[in-house]
Design an enzyme around this catalytic site. Structure first.
Site, PDB file in Angstrom:
ATOM      1  N   ASP A 194       0.867  -1.170   0.000  1.00 40.82           N
ATOM      2  CA  ASP A 194       0.000   0.000   0.000  1.00 40.82           C
ATOM      3  C   ASP A 194       0.913   1.233   0.000  1.00 40.82           C
ATOM      4  O   ASP A 194       2.106   1.122   0.284  1.00 40.82           O
ATOM      5  CB  ASP A 194      -0.852  -0.059   1.280  1.00 40.82           C
ATOM      6  N   LYS A 229      -7.328  -4.733  -5.137  1.00 43.32           N
ATOM      7  CA  LYS A 229      -5.996  -5.064  -4.625  1.00 43.32           C
ATOM      8  C   LYS A 229      -5.866  -6.580  -4.474  1.00 43.32           C
ATOM      9  O   LYS A 229      -4.853  -7.175  -4.840  1.00 43.32           O
ATOM     10  CB  LYS A 229      -5.756  -4.384  -3.269  1.00 43.32           C
TER      11      LYS A 229
END
Length: 1126
Positions: A405, A797
């Protein structure tokens, strides 16, 4: 479920009705149907006192190895086998008992935790009084009285609070990891009830959905009976207090229980994470299957040869061993099958049951080295690394792809207001860094020309918009949850608290520009303007932020009666809704700031007439009262309201890169890992961070696969263009063939956004010629040294990680993040790492490992991961090797005893070989071995490549260890056999017997396998010496005692005086020394030749390290030369 009709609402199902305080509704209003709900008991334990044994046994015997040994044990009990049932029963009992104790202890801790929660005292309003009861006795419909800093015992609807506006502040850190204070609202009609008697007089029912696990979604309504007439009010997630959350900054509240026990949202989120298995464990299982096949073939060969041998009647039934009548009458097939089982039992030790327990102990104890590592301790946070699962330690040494991230992981998530742009004019407040005003910074620097008189009004409107459009709270105290915040207001100090660090930075920035947000009181927001006058705005509506809209709005009424809608959000969410304003200038500034790596937001407004406001109220109330599709209807309402906006300006906030983030990414690249950044941020901001963190270098050629590009040409064409570009450079070879930093080929970096990724991931339509884009996309990615995915939704993701996991190479993936939005990819990756950041602890709780800062990932992978993999691969190969050495002589022995299933070793040796004599040295090796010093591993990340792709557990290496085991077994067996062939006598002329033969082979065996491990050990400590030589001494002492005493509990004394008699013979001593040397010699020669002719990088460094130690201590020359060769 119950169906209801209420104030013009359609029928709806799957609901529950709660009677507040268990009061029946007034007669004639609706039917009183009391539903049954569970009590408030929480059960997180797996077992009870009664079901522990059967349930645990069932789970353990589902493991193939355990079940196999159980079958062998039962066969030994049922048929006449050559070895005692104890030989397989005792090791199995040991393994099962150790595992059961471990799991039982863990479950006892869970029971203990459950009891402390279930017996916690809470306060309930009954008959106008507050009474105390245990949490587990709480029922749906009870009215609960809570005080500040108490944790909610179940899911509650807020009825009233000590604050006049009926709000309360809550932290939900234990639920979603958000450590910030959130505001919740009491029901409008009950917020004035502030005493037990008043609350007890409330007459109302709540209708709401049945429990579901989504923490952020709740749909319901309350019917409050006034003069027997129901008044319906909507209930949403802003009214729902969740179990596990804590009351803050509010003296007390009254609330009603609606979901209890295992129906609370917290309990429904107790998802058992899917069991992740490491590559080593898969290799172990594959090897186990091979050895099972070897075992079956051995038993089969011996059974066939036995019956071939017994074809001669004299051999089948010799004069000294007559068969009984039942034995003669048994069918040959039954006899053959019984013999086959007997051989299986005799050779079954080739399958190492104790290996599983040793591996579990190694993983469990080894995980403490991560937790004890002082270099992975963060003094600022006071946090250490945490291991949530020890099953994946060695996987840390096998990572090929790292998905990270950006915000809070690569960056600090510590927002600082940099500038704002109003109508093209840029304002920079005095720069504050770490609480210090930077020298030379004025109160307010204004870049560009001064605004004209007409622009002054716009400028102030912009500042007011940012002071009003937020969910920030003000706290007039020194600390918030022990963390100091510093915004100074004269003498008293106040602090801004918000669920978003961006919002606090913006409000603080406005303060430094002369507009101070003071407080929210009685639905009025107060601002202190530049003239030190207090302005009051009535807060009418808040259109909350969500990740789909990417914006939030407020509707306020000024003291002069004007109505405004202020809206702030991402540029992509604001610009399409703007009808006027200096769009081009502001857009240019936003793009400029994004390239600099700043986080940008746009601000717009819309004046509302009273008629328009009435329409807005009607729209919002209609959507809020809906019980079905409320979120969808609210989104539609927001969409209609947030339009025709006038653009005011934009803001820029900086999120600094974490310390040593760039160094860590560079090291991961050198170690051969590919790093992908997956973020929700806009492309320009994310790309700037990628350059700063050295993910992209200045010479990296950036390939774009973005919405902007796919609008100009079709996705199909863009993908094929990119594919041609990368493959032309690499000549059709994938980048895996190259070093991550090779200078002879262009470095490519790919940028893709969420919308384009959705198009790539969409399954191909049959009628389209699009084909499957996933393969082309993967091919492009494989040839890029780094990939940036921006504008990613949390689920996307996880999709990216899943896509790479499932690609044909099946690489090992690692995901690292700090927020709730990273949980899905953390759970999806082979290894999930949570960062203890400012976005709370949800990522940490769902991860396999947690670290305080991103920089700690370097040591975790390059040092700990490397060591764990080296250690466990040696452990697995060594276990199979020592068991081949152990059981192959038993196989050879059958050729010399007429295939009669005669055991070579005594029962005690068979039982204790894997449990006692050879288990501790390898366990200790697998905990503390360091083949290279950790400083070298950190300095030279390329060493990580030596162990990539499970290189130490590949089939050639496995075959080498197996062949080595067979060779050692042949040397031991035939060496002792030829010694006996010379009819060696003891000093008194007595001949050796078959038990002496077996004991001599076993002695050579124990010493050989222990010395083999000693030769493989590079890191010697006093513990190694103690365990290795101690286990050999234990073997000798045990053998002396076992054969030196007549044990009364044994029905045989075949080992009596055997060991002492063997040691009294000179030839036996000589043969032990010669056979150990002959067994170890080939392995030593192989190592010397390979290290001289084809050394690996690791071996070169080991030799170099030895040379350095020799220079510093010449006395070590001899020892060093020997160890460097080995």
């Amino acid at each position: 479920t119950v169906c209801h009709i209420c104030t013009g609402e359609e029928n709806w199902v799957d609901s529950r009705t709660i009677y507040i305080g268990h009061k029946e509704p007034p007669s004639g209003t609706e039917a009183f149907i009391q539903q049954r709900f569970p009590d408030n008991r929480i059960v997180s334990s797996k077992y009870t006192f009664w079901n522990f044994v059967p349930k645990n046994m069932f789970e353990q015997f589902r493991r193939v190895a355990n079940f196999y040994f159980l079958i062998i044990f039962l066969v030994q009990l049922i048929i006449d086998t050559p070895t005692s049932p104890i030989t397989s029963g005792l090791p199995l009992f040991f393994v099962i008992t150790v595992t059961a104790i471990k799991q039982g202890y863990e479950d006892w801790l869970r029971h203990k935790a459950d009891n402390s929660v279930n017996q916690c005292p809470i306060h309930v309003v009954q008959h106008g009084k507050v009474v105390r009861k245990q949490s587990r006795k709480l029922r749906v419909g009870d009215v609960v009285f809570m005080k500040e800093n108490e944790t909610f015992p179940c899911d509650l609807i807020l009825l009233s609070s000590s604050r006049d506006d009926g709000t309360c502040f809550v932290t939900t850190a234990s639920l979603d990891g958000e450590s910030s204070h959130k505001t919740y609202y009491a029901v409008q009609d009950t917020k004035a009830y502030n005493t037990e008697k008043e609350v007890d007089s409330i007459h109302a029912t709540i209708e709401c959905e049945q429990p579901q696990p989504d923490l952020y979604k709740f749909v319901g309504r309350i019917n409050v009976y006034m003069d027997n007439e129901p008044v319906a009010r909507p209930l949403g997630s802003e009214n729902l207090l969740l179990r596990g959350a804590t009351l803050k900054n509010t003296e007390y509240i009254y609330a009603v229980a609606i979901y209890t026990g295992m129906e609370t949202k917290m309990a429904l989120n107790y998802q058992s994470k899917t069991q992740k298995r490491s590559a080593v464990e898969k290799s172990m299982n594959a090897y186990l299957v091979v050895y099972l096949c070897i075992l079956i073939s051995k038993a089969l060969i011996n059974t066939v040869l036995k019956y071939a041998w017994q074809a001669d009647p004299n051999r089948d039934e010799p004069w000294y061993n007559d068969r009984t009548e039942p034995e003669r009458q048994r069918h040959i097939v039954v006899r053959a099958f019984t013999d086959f089982l007997a051989f299986m039992v005799l050779f079954n030790y080739i399958i190492p049951v104790s290996m599983y327990v040793t591996v579990e102990m190694q993983k469990f104890l080894g995980s403490y080295f991560i937790m004890w590592d002082d270099e992975m301790f963060d003094e600022e946070m006071g946090e250490r690394a945490v291991v949530n699962t020890s099953d994946l330690n060695e996987e840390l040494g096998q990572v090929e792809y790292v998905f990270t991230d950006k915000t809070g992981t690569l960056t600090e998530n510590n927002m600082e207001f940099i500038e704002c742009c109003v109508d093209g004019h840029v304002y920079v407040p005095d720069v504050i860094c770490n609480g210090q005003v930077m020298p030379g910074a004025t109160t307010m620097d204004m870049i560009d020309t001064s605004p004209g008189p007409g622009a002054r009004e716009h400028e102030e409107l912009f500042f007011r918009a940012l002071c009003l459009c937020h969910t920030v709270q003000v706290k007039e105290e020194e600390t918030v949850d022990g963390i100091k915040h510093g915004i100074h207001q004269g003498k008293s100090t106040s602090f801004y608290i918000s669920s978003s660090p961006d919002e606090v930075a913006l409000v603080e920035g406005m303060k430094r520009l002369g507009f101070t947000y003071l407080r929210l009181k009685d639905s009025h927001m107060e601002i202190l303007n530049r003239e030190d006058e207090i302005e009051r705005f009535q807060l009418l509506e808040v259109l909350t932020f969500d990740s789909v809209r990417r914006r939030m709005s407020v509707i306020v009424r000024s003291s002069t009666g004007e109505l405004y809608l202020f809206c702030k959000g991402a540029d992509s969410a604001i610009f399409p809704r703007v009808v006027s304003g200096k769009v081009e200038q502001i857009k240019a500034r936003v793009e400029h700031n994004a390239v600099e790596g700043l986080r940008t937001l746009c601000v717009a407004y819309r004046p509302l007439s009273p008629e328009q406001y009435q329409e807005v109220c009607h729209l919002l109330n209609g959507a809020k009262l809906a019980l079905q599709d409320r979120d969808k209807r609210l989104a539609e309402a927001y969409d209609i309201i947030e339009k025709d906006l006038i653009l005011l300006g934009a803001t820029a906030v900086e999120d600094r890169l974490q310390e040593k983030a760039a160094d860590t990414i560079e090291s991961l690249h050198k170690a051969g890992m590919k790093v992908w950044v997956l973020t929700g941020d806009k492309m320009e901001t994310a790309a700037a961070t990628c350059y700063a963190s050295k993910l992209f270098r200045r010479n990296t050629q950036i390939l774009e696969l973005t919405t902007k590009r796919t609008e100009e040409q079709s996705l199909h064409d863009v993908l094929f263009d990119l594919s041609r570009t990368v493959l032309r450079q690499h000549g059709g070879m994938t980048r895996d063939s190259f070093s991550g930093l090779s200078g002879d080929c262009t470095d490519y970096g790919l940028i893709i956004d969420g919308a384009t990724l959705s198009a790539v991931m969409r399954p191909a339509q049959e009628d389209s010629n699009s084909g499957n884009y996933k393969e082309i996309f993967l091919e492009i990615c494989r040839n890029c040294s780094a990939v940036l995915c921006c504008r990613m939704a949390p689920l996307q993701k996880a999709q990216i990680v899943k896509l790479i996991k499932a690609s044909k190479e099946h690489p090992i993936t690692l995901a690292i993040g700090d927020g709730a939005n990273d949980v899905s990819m953390i759970l999806e990756a082979h290894v999930g790492i949570g960062i203890m950041g400012k976005e709370g602890r949800q990522a940490v709780r769902n991860s396999d490992y947690a670290i305080p800062k991103f920089k700690h990932l370097k040591k975790m992978l390059l040092v700990h991961g490397h060591y764990y993999y080296i250690r466990i691969s040696e452990l697995v190969q060594y276990f199979f090797y020592k068991n081949v050495c152990f059981i192959f002589p038993q196989f050879l022995y059958q050729f010399f005893c007429g295939f009669s299933q005669q055991p070579l070793y005594d029962t005690a040796y068979l039982t204790l070989y894997n449990i006692s004599f050879t288990s501790l040295p390898i366990l200790l090796y697998s905990l503390i071995e360091q083949h290279i010093h950790m400083d070298i591993l950190r300095r030279d990340p390329s060493l990580y490549r030596d162990i990539a792709k499970n290189s130490l557990l590949r089939w050639p290496i496995f075959i080498y260890w197996t062949v080595l085991g067979v060779y050692d077994a042949i040397v031991m067996f035939f060496g002792v056999y030829f010694l006996f062939d010379n009819t060696t006598f003891t000093s008194n002329g007595q001949m050796f017997g078959n038990w002496t033969f077996g004991t001599l082979v076993f002695t050579v065996l124990v010493f050989t396998v222990t010395f083999k491990l000693a030769l493989d050990t590079h890191y010697w400590t006093w513990i190694n010496h103690f365990v290795i030589w101690g286990s050999l001494i234990f073997f000798v002492v045990f053998s002396l005692l076992w054969g030196g005493i007549i044990w009364p509990f044994l029905n045989y004394q075949r080992m009596y005086y055997v060991f002492m008699q063997m040691l009294s013979s000179g030839p036996a001593w000589l043969s032990i020394i010669l056979l150990i040397t002959a067994s170890l010699l080939p392995d030593v020669l192989k190592k010397v030749i390979c290290r001289t002719l084809w050394p690996t990088t690791t071996e070169r460094i080991q030799v170099g390290a030895c040379s350095l130690s020799v220079v510093s201590n010449p006395a070590l020359l001899e020892v060093t030369l020997l160890s460097s060769c080995l």
